[in-house]
Design a protein around this motif. Structure first.
Motif, short mmCIF file in Angstrom:
data_model
loop_
_atom_site.label_atom_id
_atom_site.label_comp_id
_atom_site.label_asym_id
_atom_site.label_seq_id
_atom_site.Cartn_x
_atom_site.Cartn_y
_atom_site.Cartn_z
N ALA A 156 44.15 13.48 55.06
CA ALA A 156 44.36 14.91 55.27
C ALA A 156 43.03 15.64 55.31
CB ALA A 156 45.25 15.48 54.17
N TYR A 157 42.10 15.22 54.48
CA TYR A 157 40.77 15.85 54.49
C TYR A 157 40.07 15.60 55.81
CZ TYR A 157 35.80 16.48 53.56
OH TYR A 157 34.47 16.85 53.65
N PHE A 158 40.06 14.36 56.29
CA PHE A 158 39.37 14.04 57.54
C PHE A 158 40.00 14.81 58.71
CE2 PHE A 158 38.48 9.77 55.41
CZ PHE A 158 37.22 10.17 54.99
N LEU A 159 41.32 14.86 58.76
CA LEU A 159 41.98 15.53 59.86
C LEU A 159 41.84 17.05 59.79
CD1 LEU A 159 45.26 13.40 60.16
CD2 LEU A 159 43.22 13.31 61.61
N SER A 160 41.62 17.57 58.58
CA SER A 160 41.49 19.03 58.45
C SER A 160 40.24 19.54 59.15
CB SER A 160 41.46 19.43 56.97
OG SER A 160 40.27 18.96 56.33
N ALA A 161 39.25 18.67 59.36
CA ALA A 161 38.06 19.08 60.11
C ALA A 161 38.44 19.54 61.51
CB ALA A 161 37.06 17.93 60.17
N PHE B 246 36.32 0.90 69.87
CA PHE B 246 37.69 1.41 69.86
C PHE B 246 37.74 2.92 69.66
CE2 PHE B 246 38.41 -3.06 69.04
CZ PHE B 246 39.56 -3.31 69.76
N GLY B 247 36.65 3.52 69.20
CA GLY B 247 36.63 4.95 69.01
C GLY B 247 35.64 5.34 67.93
N PHE B 248 35.51 6.66 67.72
CA PHE B 248 34.66 7.15 66.63
C PHE B 248 35.48 7.25 65.35
CE2 PHE B 248 36.83 11.01 67.89
CZ PHE B 248 36.99 11.69 66.69
N SER B 249 34.81 7.46 64.23
CA SER B 249 35.50 7.77 62.99
C SER B 249 34.66 8.79 62.23
CB SER B 249 35.73 6.52 62.14
OG SER B 249 36.64 6.80 61.08
N VAL B 250 35.16 9.24 61.10
CA VAL B 250 34.42 10.15 60.23
C VAL B 250 34.46 9.62 58.81
CG1 VAL B 250 34.68 12.23 61.64
CG2 VAL B 250 36.46 11.62 60.00
N ALA B 251 33.39 9.86 58.07
CA ALA B 251 33.28 9.37 56.69
C ALA B 251 32.25 10.21 55.95
CB ALA B 251 32.88 7.90 56.68
#
Length: 312
Positions: free
Chosen positions: A206-211, A239-244
């Motif tokens: 939820a935190y990552f998607l809230s961006a 396959f794609g980017f991610s966030v961390a």
């Protein structure tokens, strides 16, 4: 008639009851299977109760009496731990069992080094660890199954205390040959047109998607994984980017492919790395000593993904 059993026998019984297998319990407590079998047989003989139903090739199942016995055995072991900690507090010695939980997204980066240095400094403390998601950490703290959790300030309920340590901003993670790999920084508006690999953990997701949600955007999620290492390999293989919020020492994925970590600009607040404890837990010497030791250790680290901050 006085009962003749030991806390060690109760520990073995509880472990088998939770694992449903003597072999798995043996691996968990690092004791031979015959020793555990003997301990359970002695308990059954002492109390005159069948605690397990033995199922050939299917492990063991608790009997009705065994289920009731398991509840009380856990309480006895918890009280024994409390006595041990009380003795340590009275004597001023840091000793006894300490159960540490850690958010699994960064456990591999932080926990082993912290634990090794702590156990070297406090040899009378028996440390056990578990790695899990934020929701499970909170549940285990409330059940007193762990004493302290190393995690983020993500939806920490009011009955638990968060002790902040460092602020960790978001990164976009891309393959070295990704069109954005050379960018000095990126925004969610820049990322949204590219496929996304989501680190799909309760609360964290939820935190990552809230961006993206704060900008009124919806990312194109093409892959989901609960494992940080798998996420990095998926990203590195295109396959794609991610966030961390945290990154390892190496900018290579587990399969040896290069990654780029790019600061993500925008209004989303950085996560704070710190400790979650139950109210009053720091009165336990081993918990307080671990928090102090881990704080000093982490504060001395200055590598990408753990930037030094003013703690704000």
């Amino acid at each position: 008639m006085a009962l003749r059993f030991t806390l060690r026998q109760l520990e073995y019984f509880v472990t088998v009851g939770e694992q449903g297998s003597i072999a798995q319990a043996s691996a968990q407590v690092n004791v031979s299977s015959p020793s555990i079998s003997a301990a359970i047989s002695q308990l059954e003989e002492e109390f005159g109760l069948p605690l397990f139903v033995r199922k050939h090739a299917h492990g063991l199942s608790l009997t009705q009496a065994g289920r009731q016995f398991l509840v009380q055995a856990r309480k006895v072991l918890a009280e024994a731990d409390s006595l041990n900690r009380l003795a340590g507090s009275i004597s001023g010695n840091v000793q006894g069992p300490l159960n540490v939980g850690c958010l699994l997204t960064f456990a591999q980066v932080l926990l082993p080094a912290i634990r090794r240095r702590f156990q070297t400094a406090h040899g009378d403390v028996q440390v056990s660890q578990i790695e899990c998601d934020q929701q499970t950490l909170i549940e285990r703290l409330r059940l007193a199954e762990i004493d302290v959790a190393v995690s983020y300030d993500l939806e920490v309920p009011p009955d638990l205390e968060f002790i902040p340590l460092r602020s960790l901003p978001l990164y976009a993670v891309v393959a070295a040959d990704h069109p954005l790999a050379k960018a000095k920084s990126v925004t969610v508006e820049t990322l949204v047109d590219h496929p996304m690999v989501l680190l799909d953990l309760p609360i964290s997701r939820a935190y990552f998607l809230s961006a993206f949600e704060h900008a009124g955007l919806s990312p194109n999620i093409v892959e989901r994984t609960r494992d940080m290492a798998v996420m990095r390999s998926l990203v590195a293989n295109g396959f794609g980017f991610s966030v961390a919020n945290i990154r390892p020492h190496s900018d290579l994925s587990p399969d040896g492919r290069a990654l780029s970590f790019i600061p993500l600009e925008g209004g989303l607040r950085p996560l704070r790395l710190g400790f979650i404890v139950s109210e009053g837990a720091r009165s336990i010497l081993s918990v307080d000593a671990f928090i102090n030791h881990a704080s000093q250790t982490i504060s001395a680290w200055n590598y990408p993904g753990l930037p030094l901050t003013d703690g704000s």
